[in-house]
Scaffold this motif. Structure first.
Motif, PDB file in Angstrom:
ATOM      1  N   GLU A  28       0.283  30.077  35.419  1.00 55.49           N
ATOM      2  CA  GLU A  28      -0.860  30.688  36.101  1.00 55.49           C
ATOM      3  C   GLU A  28      -0.370  31.871  36.932  1.00 55.49           C
ATOM      4  O   GLU A  28       0.821  32.100  37.049  1.00 55.49           O
ATOM      5  CB  GLU A  28      -1.541  29.677  37.025  1.00 55.49           C
ATOM      6  CG  GLU A  28      -2.122  28.478  36.312  1.00 55.49           C
ATOM      7  CD  GLU A  28      -3.359  28.816  35.503  1.00 55.49           C
ATOM      8  OE1 GLU A  28      -4.084  29.770  35.884  1.00 55.49           O
ATOM      9  OE2 GLU A  28      -3.604  28.140  34.500  1.00 55.49           O
ATOM     10  N   SER A  29      -1.288  32.603  37.535  1.00 52.30           N
ATOM     11  CA  SER A  29      -0.950  33.717  38.414  1.00 52.30           C
ATOM     12  C   SER A  29      -1.627  33.516  39.763  1.00 52.30           C
ATOM     13  O   SER A  29      -2.810  33.196  39.819  1.00 52.30           O
ATOM     14  CB  SER A  29      -1.416  35.044  37.821  1.00 52.30           C
ATOM     15  OG  SER A  29      -0.727  35.301  36.626  1.00 52.30           O
ATOM     16  N   TYR A  30      -0.861  33.714  40.817  1.00 51.86           N
ATOM     17  CA  TYR A  30      -1.370  33.584  42.179  1.00 51.86           C
ATOM     18  C   TYR A  30      -1.041  34.852  42.949  1.00 51.86           C
ATOM     19  O   TYR A  30      -0.051  35.520  42.675  1.00 51.86           O
ATOM     20  CB  TYR A  30      -0.737  32.366  42.867  1.00 51.86           C
ATOM     21  CG  TYR A  30      -0.980  31.092  42.098  1.00 51.86           C
ATOM     22  CD1 TYR A  30      -2.192  30.422  42.199  1.00 51.86           C
ATOM     23  CD2 TYR A  30      -0.023  30.582  41.232  1.00 51.86           C
ATOM     24  CE1 TYR A  30      -2.436  29.270  41.475  1.00 51.86           C
ATOM     25  CE2 TYR A  30      -0.257  29.436  40.511  1.00 51.86           C
ATOM     26  CZ  TYR A  30      -1.456  28.775  40.628  1.00 51.86           C
ATOM     27  OH  TYR A  30      -1.700  27.647  39.911  1.00 51.86           O
ATOM     28  N   LYS A  31      -1.869  35.171  43.944  1.00 53.81           N
ATOM     29  CA  LYS A  31      -1.714  36.421  44.679  1.00 53.81           C
ATOM     30  C   LYS A  31      -0.489  36.440  45.583  1.00 53.81           C
ATOM     31  O   LYS A  31       0.086  37.496  45.801  1.00 53.81           O
ATOM     32  CB  LYS A  31      -2.955  36.706  45.508  1.00 53.81           C
ATOM     33  CG  LYS A  31      -4.158  37.069  44.669  1.00 53.81           C
ATOM     34  CD  LYS A  31      -5.348  37.406  45.531  1.00 53.81           C
ATOM     35  CE  LYS A  31      -6.541  37.758  44.659  1.00 53.81           C
ATOM     36  NZ  LYS A  31      -7.711  38.129  45.443  1.00 53.81           N
ATOM     37  N   THR A  32      -0.109  35.290  46.142  1.00 48.99           N
ATOM     38  CA  THR A  32       1.033  35.255  47.058  1.00 48.99           C
ATOM     39  C   THR A  32       2.050  34.212  46.599  1.00 48.99           C
ATOM     40  O   THR A  32       1.718  33.281  45.862  1.00 48.99           O
ATOM     41  CB  THR A  32       0.592  34.912  48.502  1.00 48.99           C
ATOM     42  OG1 THR A  32       0.067  33.582  48.510  1.00 48.99           O
ATOM     43  CG2 THR A  32      -0.442  35.902  49.014  1.00 48.99           C
ATOM     44  N   GLU A  33       3.274  34.368  47.093  1.00 49.22           N
ATOM     45  CA  GLU A  33       4.320  33.407  46.774  1.00 49.22           C
ATOM     46  C   GLU A  33       3.982  32.034  47.345  1.00 49.22           C
ATOM     47  O   GLU A  33       4.222  31.020  46.700  1.00 49.22           O
ATOM     48  CB  GLU A  33       5.657  33.884  47.341  1.00 49.22           C
ATOM     49  CG  GLU A  33       6.201  35.109  46.651  1.00 49.22           C
ATOM     50  CD  GLU A  33       7.525  35.548  47.240  1.00 49.22           C
ATOM     51  OE1 GLU A  33       8.392  34.690  47.494  1.00 49.22           O
ATOM     52  OE2 GLU A  33       7.694  36.761  47.438  1.00 49.22           O
ATOM     53  N   SER A  34       3.413  32.009  48.549  1.00 46.86           N
ATOM     54  CA  SER A  34       3.103  30.725  49.182  1.00 46.86           C
ATOM     55  C   SER A  34       2.038  29.957  48.398  1.00 46.86           C
ATOM     56  O   SER A  34       2.100  28.734  48.299  1.00 46.86           O
ATOM     57  CB  SER A  34       2.679  30.921  50.639  1.00 46.86           C
ATOM     58  OG  SER A  34       1.505  31.698  50.717  1.00 46.86           O
ATOM     59  N   GLN A  35       1.059  30.656  47.823  1.00 41.24           N
ATOM     60  CA  GLN A  35       0.053  29.985  46.992  1.00 41.24           C
ATOM     61  C   GLN A  35       0.703  29.390  45.749  1.00 41.24           C
ATOM     62  O   GLN A  35       0.387  28.272  45.348  1.00 41.24           O
ATOM     63  CB  GLN A  35      -1.046  30.955  46.572  1.00 41.24           C
ATOM     64  CG  GLN A  35      -2.005  31.335  47.657  1.00 41.24           C
ATOM     65  CD  GLN A  35      -3.023  32.362  47.169  1.00 41.24           C
ATOM     66  OE1 GLN A  35      -2.792  33.086  46.203  1.00 41.24           O
ATOM     67  NE2 GLN A  35      -4.155  32.426  47.858  1.00 41.24           N
ATOM     68  N   ALA A  36       1.611  30.130  45.138  1.00 38.23           N
ATOM     69  CA  ALA A  36       2.288  29.644  43.937  1.00 38.23           C
ATOM     70  C   ALA A  36       3.108  28.398  44.253  1.00 38.23           C
ATOM     71  O   ALA A  36       3.058  27.409  43.521  1.00 38.23           O
ATOM     72  CB  ALA A  36       3.172  30.742  43.349  1.00 38.23           C
ATOM     73  N   VAL A  37       3.856  28.427  45.357  1.00 41.01           N
ATOM     74  CA  VAL A  37       4.669  27.275  45.744  1.00 41.01           C
ATOM     75  C   VAL A  37       3.777  26.083  46.065  1.00 41.01           C
ATOM     76  O   VAL A  37       4.071  24.954  45.672  1.00 41.01           O
ATOM     77  CB  VAL A  37       5.591  27.638  46.934  1.00 41.01           C
ATOM     78  CG1 VAL A  37       6.245  26.403  47.514  1.00 41.01           C
ATOM     79  CG2 VAL A  37       6.640  28.652  46.494  1.00 41.01           C
ATOM     80  N   ILE A  59       4.358  36.273  34.462  1.00 40.46           N
ATOM     81  CA  ILE A  59       4.534  37.019  33.216  1.00 40.46           C
ATOM     82  C   ILE A  59       3.167  37.504  32.761  1.00 40.46           C
ATOM     83  O   ILE A  59       2.233  36.713  32.611  1.00 40.46           O
ATOM     84  CB  ILE A  59       5.169  36.126  32.141  1.00 40.46           C
ATOM     85  CG1 ILE A  59       6.552  35.683  32.581  1.00 40.46           C
ATOM     86  CG2 ILE A  59       5.217  36.854  30.805  1.00 40.46           C
ATOM     87  CD1 ILE A  59       7.182  34.655  31.668  1.00 40.46           C
ATOM     88  N   ALA A  60       3.054  38.794  32.562  1.00 37.52           N
ATOM     89  CA  ALA A  60       1.788  39.361  32.086  1.00 37.52           C
ATOM     90  C   ALA A  60       1.593  38.977  30.624  1.00 37.52           C
ATOM     91  O   ALA A  60       2.539  39.016  29.837  1.00 37.52           O
ATOM     92  CB  ALA A  60       1.803  40.872  32.225  1.00 37.52           C
ATOM     93  N   PRO A  61       0.401  38.570  30.257  1.00 39.71           N
ATOM     94  CA  PRO A  61       0.166  38.216  28.853  1.00 39.71           C
ATOM     95  C   PRO A  61       0.318  39.438  27.952  1.00 39.71           C
ATOM     96  O   PRO A  61       0.052  40.564  28.363  1.00 39.71           O
ATOM     97  CB  PRO A  61      -1.264  37.693  28.844  1.00 39.71           C
ATOM     98  CG  PRO A  61      -1.893  38.275  30.056  1.00 39.71           C
ATOM     99  CD  PRO A  61      -0.797  38.484  31.065  1.00 39.71           C
ATOM    100  N   ASP A  62       0.760  39.177  26.737  1.00 40.11           N
ATOM    101  CA  ASP A  62       0.888  40.262  25.771  1.00 40.11           C
ATOM    102  C   ASP A  62      -0.496  40.803  25.425  1.00 40.11           C
ATOM    103  O   ASP A  62      -1.446  40.042  25.294  1.00 40.11           O
ATOM    104  CB  ASP A  62       1.568  39.772  24.498  1.00 40.11           C
ATOM    105  CG  ASP A  62       3.018  39.415  24.729  1.00 40.11           C
ATOM    106  OD1 ASP A  62       3.634  40.002  25.635  1.00 40.11           O
ATOM    107  OD2 ASP A  62       3.536  38.549  24.009  1.00 40.11           O
TER     108      ASP A  62
END
Length: 69
Positions: A28-37, A59-62
């Motif tokens: 998935e993609s999250y706006k901040t590092e803290s959200q991803a963690v 990683i951006a989708p192809d």
């Protein structure tokens, strides 16, 4: 820049999985590092896994193209 989480299992998790290193990315993609963690740690708790969670660049989708036949 968008972020994703990456799981790296510890020795206890690897032993529980018969010696397999089953590390993975969230996908998935999250706006901040803290959200991803946060999402990664939530996943880890839900699945009973032990190890570390780190924020990594998403990683951006192809690009894809729709063609008509």
């Amino acid at each position: 820049m968008m972020y994703d989480w990456q799981f790296e299992p510890d020795a206890v998790d690897i032993a529980a999985n018969n010696g397999y290193d089953l590390g993975l990315r969230g996908g998935e993609s999250y706006k901040t590092e803290s959200q991803a963690v946060w999402h990664g740690k939530r996943w880890m708790m839900q699945h009973g896994r032990t190890g570390t969670i780190a924020a990594v660049p998403a990683i951006a989708p192809d690009p894809y193209c729709i063609t008509e036949w």
